[in-house]
Write a protein that holds these residues in place. Structure first.
Motif, short mmCIF file in Angstrom:
data_model
loop_
_atom_site.label_atom_id
_atom_site.label_comp_id
_atom_site.label_asym_id
_atom_site.label_seq_id
_atom_site.Cartn_x
_atom_site.Cartn_y
_atom_site.Cartn_z
N LEU B 112 0.83 -1.21 0.00
CA LEU B 112 0.00 0.00 0.00
C LEU B 112 0.86 1.26 0.00
O LEU B 112 0.57 2.22 -0.73
N CYS B 113 1.92 1.25 0.81
CA CYS B 113 2.81 2.43 0.84
C CYS B 113 3.45 2.65 -0.52
O CYS B 113 3.59 3.78 -0.99
N GLN B 114 3.87 1.54 -1.15
CA GLN B 114 4.49 1.65 -2.48
C GLN B 114 3.49 2.22 -3.48
O GLN B 114 3.84 3.07 -4.30
N THR B 115 2.24 1.77 -3.40
CA THR B 115 1.21 2.27 -4.31
C THR B 115 1.00 3.76 -4.11
O THR B 115 0.95 4.53 -5.08
N ILE B 116 0.89 4.17 -2.84
CA ILE B 116 0.67 5.59 -2.56
C ILE B 116 1.87 6.40 -3.04
O ILE B 116 1.72 7.43 -3.70
#
Lengths: 297, 163
Positions: B112-116
Motif C-alpha cells: 500500500l505504501c508503495q502504491t501511494i
C-alpha cells in the motif's frame, strides 16, 4: 490558479489533515519509498510537513541523486565546493568518482560499514563528527589543510592522512586511534605527526596529553590546545604532574611553539593545579602555558 | 457461518470491526497479522479491532485469504488480485494502510505504501495537498522562500491530477 487551489483546499478543510490521521510511521514508510527529491518536496505542503522528510529514519540517496550531485559539481564550481552530510549510512556505488571540486566536507553521525574511498582532490577542510566505522574510510585529499575529528567512542584510521603534506590544522577530540597491531596507539599518532611537516595548530583530546612529552611535535607548530574531558581527569592530571610533561615540545623539536592552551576538564576545579602547572619549568622558553579556568560547559 | 464439522477441523477466529460487525475466519488466515497472531498466542479467539472499520476489514480479510493460499502455481493470480486490490481511491488506500499498520501485516503495508508513493510521485504540491487533505498554512511568501531553499527538488514538470 494557485489562489483557486488554496480556496478549494480550504473548503475541504473540514476533513482532517492526513498527517494527523495516518500514523507517523506510515507517513515515513510512504516517503521512504519516494525518490529523495520527491520526499523533499513535501516540505512545502504545510508547516507540519516542513521537516517530516528531513527526519525520515531511512533515506536513500540513490543513483539519480548522486549523478545529479556529481554533474552539478562538475558544471557548477560554486554550488558544490561545500558539502555536509549527516545522520545516514554512507555507501557510495563503486562507480562513484568522488567530489572533484569539493573544498569543505563535513560528515556528521555517518556510519561507514564497508571500505569507502572518497576522492576529493581539492578538499581543504574535513570535519568528521560522531562518525562510526571511520576505519573503513579512505579519503584521498592531497591538499587537505584542516582535519578535525570529534567523537567519543570511535576509532580513526589515520593512514589515509599520512600523505597530507599541507595539513596545517589537526584536531582529534574524544577519538581513539586505530593501530596497526604491531604498534601501540602512541606510535600511530606519532607516525602521523612526523609525516605532517606543515602542521601549525594541534588540538588534542586530553587522552593524548602524553604526546606532549614525546619529541614528535612538528617544528612549525605554534599552538597546542588540549581539551579536557570528564573521563580521564585523574590520568590527565597525573600526566600533567609528571616531571618533564610540559617541558616539551622543547626548543629543539618545536621551535615555533608559542602557546599550549589547556582547557579545564568539565566538572573539575582546575584552579590550583593550573596555577602550579603554569609555574613548572619548561624547556621551551617561548612557550606559554595557558589553563582555561572557565567552568566547563 | 462455517459448519460445525469444519469448525472442529480448523481453528476459527472471530474479528469484530469498529462498527461492531463480526467476521469468522480461519486462524491460519488471521495469523498473517502480527497483531492477531500475538492475541492468538495468548489464547484469544475473539479479536475486537476498534481501529478497523468494516469496509476496510472486508477487503483485508479478502487479501489475507488470498495470500494464505499462496502456492507456486497461483503466483500470477495473486499478482492480478494485488493489482486490483490497490486500484482504488486515495481515501480507501489511506483507510487500508492505517488498518494494515494497526494489524501489522507487513507485506500489505509495504504494497500500500508503495502504491501511494508511486501515485503521488511527480505530483504538484497543490495536488498532493488535495490528496492528503492538507490545509496549507504557509503564506505565499513563506512557501516561495521554502521552495527557493529547496530549489533542486522543484525542477521539472508536475502532474496536477488527483488520481
Amino acid at each position: 490558479m494557485m489562489n483557486q487551489d488554496r480556496e478549494s483546499v480550504a473548503v475541504e478543510g473540514d476533513i482532517e489533515d492526513r498527517i494527523s490521521v495516518l500514523p507517523r510511521n506510515v507517513i515515513d514508510c510512504i516517503l521512504e519509498l519516494l525518490p529523495v527529491k520527491e520526499a523533499a518536496k513535501t516540505c512545502t505542503l504545510s508547516k507540519s510537513w516542513r521537516y517530516v522528510w528531513s527526519e525520515l529514519p531511512k533515506m536513500v540517496l540513490d543513483y539519480e541523486f548522486c549523478d545529479e550531485l556529481i554533474e552539478e559539481s562538475e558544471s557548477n564550481s560554486e554550488g558544490s565546493r561545500w558539502l555536509e552530510i549527516a545522520s545516514c549510512s554512507f555507501k557510495p556505488p563503486s562507480s562513484f568518482l568522488g567530489f572533484p571540486n569539493l573544498v569543505t566536507l563535513r560528515l556528521a553521525s555517518i556510519t561507514f560499514s564497508e571500505s569507502c574511498v572518497i576522492k576529493a582532490p581539492l578538499l581543504a577542510n574535513l570535519i568528521l563528527n560522531c562518525c562510526d566505522g571511520m576505519q573503513y574510510l579512505n579519503i584521498v585529499s592531497p591538499v587537505l589543510k584542516s582535519l578535525n575529528v570529534c567523537y567519543r567512542h570511535s576509532y580513526i584510521a589515520l593512514n589515509c592522512f599520512m600523505n597530507c603534506k599541507n595539513l596545517r590544522d589537526l584536531g582529534l577530540v574524544f577519538a581513539e586511534v586505530v593501530d596497526n597491531p604491531n604498534h601501540n596507539r602512541r606510535s600511530t599518532l606519532e607516525n602521523l605527526l612526523v609525516s605532517l611537516p606543515a602542521l601549525e595548530i594541534l588540538l588534542l583530546d586530553s587522552l593524548f596529553i602524553e604526546f606532549l612529552i614525546a619529541e614528535v611535535v612538528p617544528s612549525n607548530v605554534y599552538l597546542i590546545l588540549v581539551k579536557g574531558t570528564n573521563d580521564n581527569v585523574e590520568a590527565f592530571l597525573k600526566c600533567l604532574k609528571t616531571p618533564g610533561c610540559l617541558q616539551l615540545p622543547s626548543t629543539s623539536s618545536a621551535p615555533s611553539l608559542l602557546r599550549i592552551f589547556i582547557e579545564q576538564p568539565i566538572g573539575f576545579d582546575f584552579r590550583n593545579a593550573g596555577h602550579k602547572l603554569s609555574r613548572l619549568p619548561r624547556a621551551s622558553p617561548k612557550a606559554e602555558l595557558v589553563c582555561d579556568l572557565r567552568v566547563g560547559s | 457461518m462455517a459448519s460445525t464439522t469444519e469448525t472442529k477441523q480448523k481453528k476459527m477466529l472471530i474479528l469484530k470491526s469498529a462498527d461492531n460487525d463480526e467476521f469468522e475466519i480461519e486462524e491460519s488466515v488471521g495469523v498473517q497479522s502480527e497483531t492477531i497472531k500475538n492475541l492468538v498466542e495468548d489464547g484469544f479467539t475473539f479479536v475486537p479491532l476498534p481501529n478497523v472499520y468494516t469496509k476496510a476489514l472486508i477487503k483485508i480479510i479478502d487479501y489475507l485469504k488470498k495470500h494464505a493460499n499462496k502456492t507456486d502455481s497461483n503466483d500470477e493470480e495473486i499478482k492480478t488480485f494485488d493489482k486490483d486490490f490497490v486500484n482504488t481511491t486515495f481515501d480507501d488506500l489511506f483507510e487500508l494502510v492505517s488498518a494494515a499498520n494497526y494489524l501489522h501485516i507487513s507485506c500489505l503495508m509495504n504494497m500500500l505504501c508503495q502504491t501511494i508513493a508511486d501515485r503521488i510521485k511527480d505530483k504538484s504540491p497543490e495536488a498532493v495537498r488535495k490528496i492528503f487533505h492538507i490545509n496549507c498554512d504557509y503564506t505565499p511568501e513563506e512557501e516561495a522562500k521554502i521552495r527557493k531553499a529547496n530549489a533542486q527538488a522543484f525542477e521539472g514538470q508536475f502532474d496536477e491530477s488527483l488520481d
